[in-house]
Enzyme design. Sequence first.
Site, PDB file in Angstrom:
ATOM      1  N   GLU A 263       0.814  -1.221   0.000  1.00 19.13           N
ATOM      2  CA  GLU A 263       0.000   0.000   0.000  1.00 19.13           C
ATOM      3  C   GLU A 263       0.850   1.275   0.000  1.00 19.13           C
ATOM      4  O   GLU A 263       0.881   2.027   0.981  1.00 19.13           O
ATOM      5  CB  GLU A 263      -0.957   0.013   1.201  1.00 19.13           C
TER       6      GLU A 263
ATOM      7  N   GLU B 113      -6.721  -7.581  -0.609  1.00 17.74           N
ATOM      8  CA  GLU B 113      -7.247  -7.660   0.760  1.00 17.74           C
ATOM      9  C   GLU B 113      -8.736  -7.339   0.715  1.00 17.74           C
ATOM     10  O   GLU B 113      -9.118  -6.231   0.337  1.00 17.74           O
ATOM     11  CB  GLU B 113      -6.544  -6.645   1.673  1.00 17.74           C
TER      12      GLU B 113
HETATM   13  C1  GAL Z   1      -4.530  -2.529   4.940  1.00 15.13           C
HETATM   14  C2  GAL Z   1      -3.121  -3.049   5.106  1.00 15.13           C
HETATM   15  C3  GAL Z   1      -3.083  -4.303   5.943  1.00 15.13           C
HETATM   16  C4  GAL Z   1      -3.949  -4.136   7.167  1.00 15.13           C
HETATM   17  C5  GAL Z   1      -5.344  -3.805   6.741  1.00 15.13           C
HETATM   18  C6  GAL Z   1      -6.326  -3.679   7.884  1.00 15.13           C
HETATM   19  O1  GAL Z   1      -4.522  -1.175   4.702  1.00 15.13           O
HETATM   20  O2  GAL Z   1      -2.524  -3.330   3.870  1.00 15.13           O
HETATM   21  O3  GAL Z   1      -1.759  -4.565   6.321  1.00 15.13           O
HETATM   22  O4  GAL Z   1      -3.422  -3.113   7.965  1.00 15.13           O
HETATM   23  O5  GAL Z   1      -5.333  -2.594   6.056  1.00 15.13           O
HETATM   24  O6  GAL Z   1      -7.609  -3.388   7.410  1.00 15.13           O
END
Ligand code: GAL
Length: 650
Positions: A145, A317
């Site tokens: 990110e 994610e």
């Molecule tokens: C994203 C990040 C992850 C985790 C996640 C939690 O922004 O890439 O490592 O922190 O959020 O929602």
Amino acid sequence: MPVRALGVCYYPEHWPEDWWAEDARRMAETGISFVRIGEFAWSRLEPVRGRFEFDWLERAVETLHGAGLKVVLGTPTATPPKWLVDEMPDMLPVGEDGRGRGFGSRRHYDFSHEGYRTECARIVEALARRFGTHPGIAAWQTDNEYACHLTALSYSPAALHGFRDWLGRKYQSPDALNRAWGNVFWSMEYGSFEEIELPNAALTEPAPAHVMDFRRYSSDSVVSFNRLQCDIIRRFSPGRDVIHNFMGRTLSFDHFALGADLDVSSWDSYPLGFLDQWAHRDPDFKAEFARAGDPDLQAMHHDLYRATSNGRWWIMEQQPGPVNWAPHNPAPRDGMVRLWTWEAFAHGAEVVSYFRWRQVPFAQEQMHAGLLRPDSVPAPGHGEAAAVAREIAGLDLPMPERADVAILFDYPSAWAWTTQPQGREFEYFRLVVDLYRALRRLGLSVDFLNAKSADPSPYRLVLAPGLFAWPQSLREKLATFDGIALVGPRSGSRDENFVIPPSLPPGLPAPLDALKVTRVETLPPNLTVPMEGQAGAFQIWREMLEVADAHVLRRSADGEAALVGGGSLRYLAGWPDEALAFGLLKDLAEEVGFPVLDLPAGLRLRRAGGLTYAFNYGGKAVRLSQHGIAGNFRLGSDDLPPSGVAILEA
Ligand code: GAL
């Protein structure tokens, strides 16, 4: 490469090694195919300089691979270890307030720092040499990110040094820079590049062209930082996809430029946190969709990021349950994890990967759900992921083809209108979202195109809102475009140096070449400009036009031209509210022959590969046939329950 698959994010370093095999077995049993690991593990991979401890990672890869899973290996450069930061503390980023940003969480590095780049190249090369040809490694993720926690812009000595060099290459002489920035104004002229400071140093508003160049420089730095890793990975790991996981509503670097170096773009989708943080929806809407997320925001990001790497994209994610980072963190309504996954597939995602496998009981994210609870019992998201896995295995679904409508998108335009908004509410991204929403309500599907290189010719309807400066190539393409292009508001209102064009905006080709924006105003909340004979109003931003009467298609109630047209061009002289955006786009869609609907707020469609996907984000059942949606069902039925998904041949 399977066309549709599920994945999960896993942190072997968080769990006892004797859990790994059972975790891997259960992942495979759930129907998961890809596992992303490693992206924050630098302190375990190199606990002290030069002592690489990769054996544990190899055992983890072997274990996952042994269970039939494909590994996406993350480079750990978002979390440099403490020993490295202590060796070169000037690698830390500096905030706009001039304060250093320290160790103790993540992303504590400066994209401009040459020493840190060398360290990144070192660890990435060591990992790529060791794992590059391992049969378990299917793909790589660079860093994690970029720009998260507001890190794309840093006001450090390293950034200052890099910026001056970049300016020297761009302008060659301080005089050229002075002319481009308009530095005669307020005696801001420079005698050498070494005199130039970062724009946070000025007492009040710095020159907009100065800020724009700093934004361009900062974006270029993120892109070149990523490219360094891509090049190393490709050298030592041929045939593996190189991926990065973008964030939602992140505009601080040009994702098209970065995506050009990737095989696959991905993004991290957290629908509930997003809606809670999104300022532009009223409390009733937020309450109605608190457990479902905004029905349009995720879809819009799917479409935008699909465009950043030639169509190949993943969700790296996906929210599996309540998150920990939004102001409020409700649980998704039953069925929403499945719905989100299907919506991503409908927009062409190859893989949807959940964050994370098991909720971690310690440290910052202990309140963030996983597919498993901390005691390893399945959490509700787990069953929904397993359901999708069964569904995708049983359905052979084509990938999407070209969508109905194209929206031209441009990251520098976001920088420009943040630099000089003229009205507090003028936010480029929001303008695009507002138009996107209206298209979704009409039941239309959307592609985004990079405004700089877009070829609008295959589309019948193209929107170009809020474009800061014309890419000359786009202006030429619009001159011969034979669909309908809706341009404006604010498009073409500056040149690349942030100067108002001498012949006044928008600078359209014939037959609207005589059109001029002669005056603009911004509208405070509750001051709107209603239309004549049409529902809705301009809000936030409004322009007065000089235009031949024959070109005026619609006027505002005060008699000014609001929409003008000639040939395939239309120009919109303001920011339309919801009703006006819907009405205008409905007319244009009908003019080019698209069948349109008027969908309720919770019901959304995506048409792809001869199929229509229907999603019910609402809390009440809907009957699709009552909304003009019918066909042969491949999944679901005419009655779509809350959180329901249907796929029709239609
Ligand atoms: C994203 C990040 C992850 C985790 C996640 C939690 O922004 O890439 O490592 O922190 O959020 O929602």
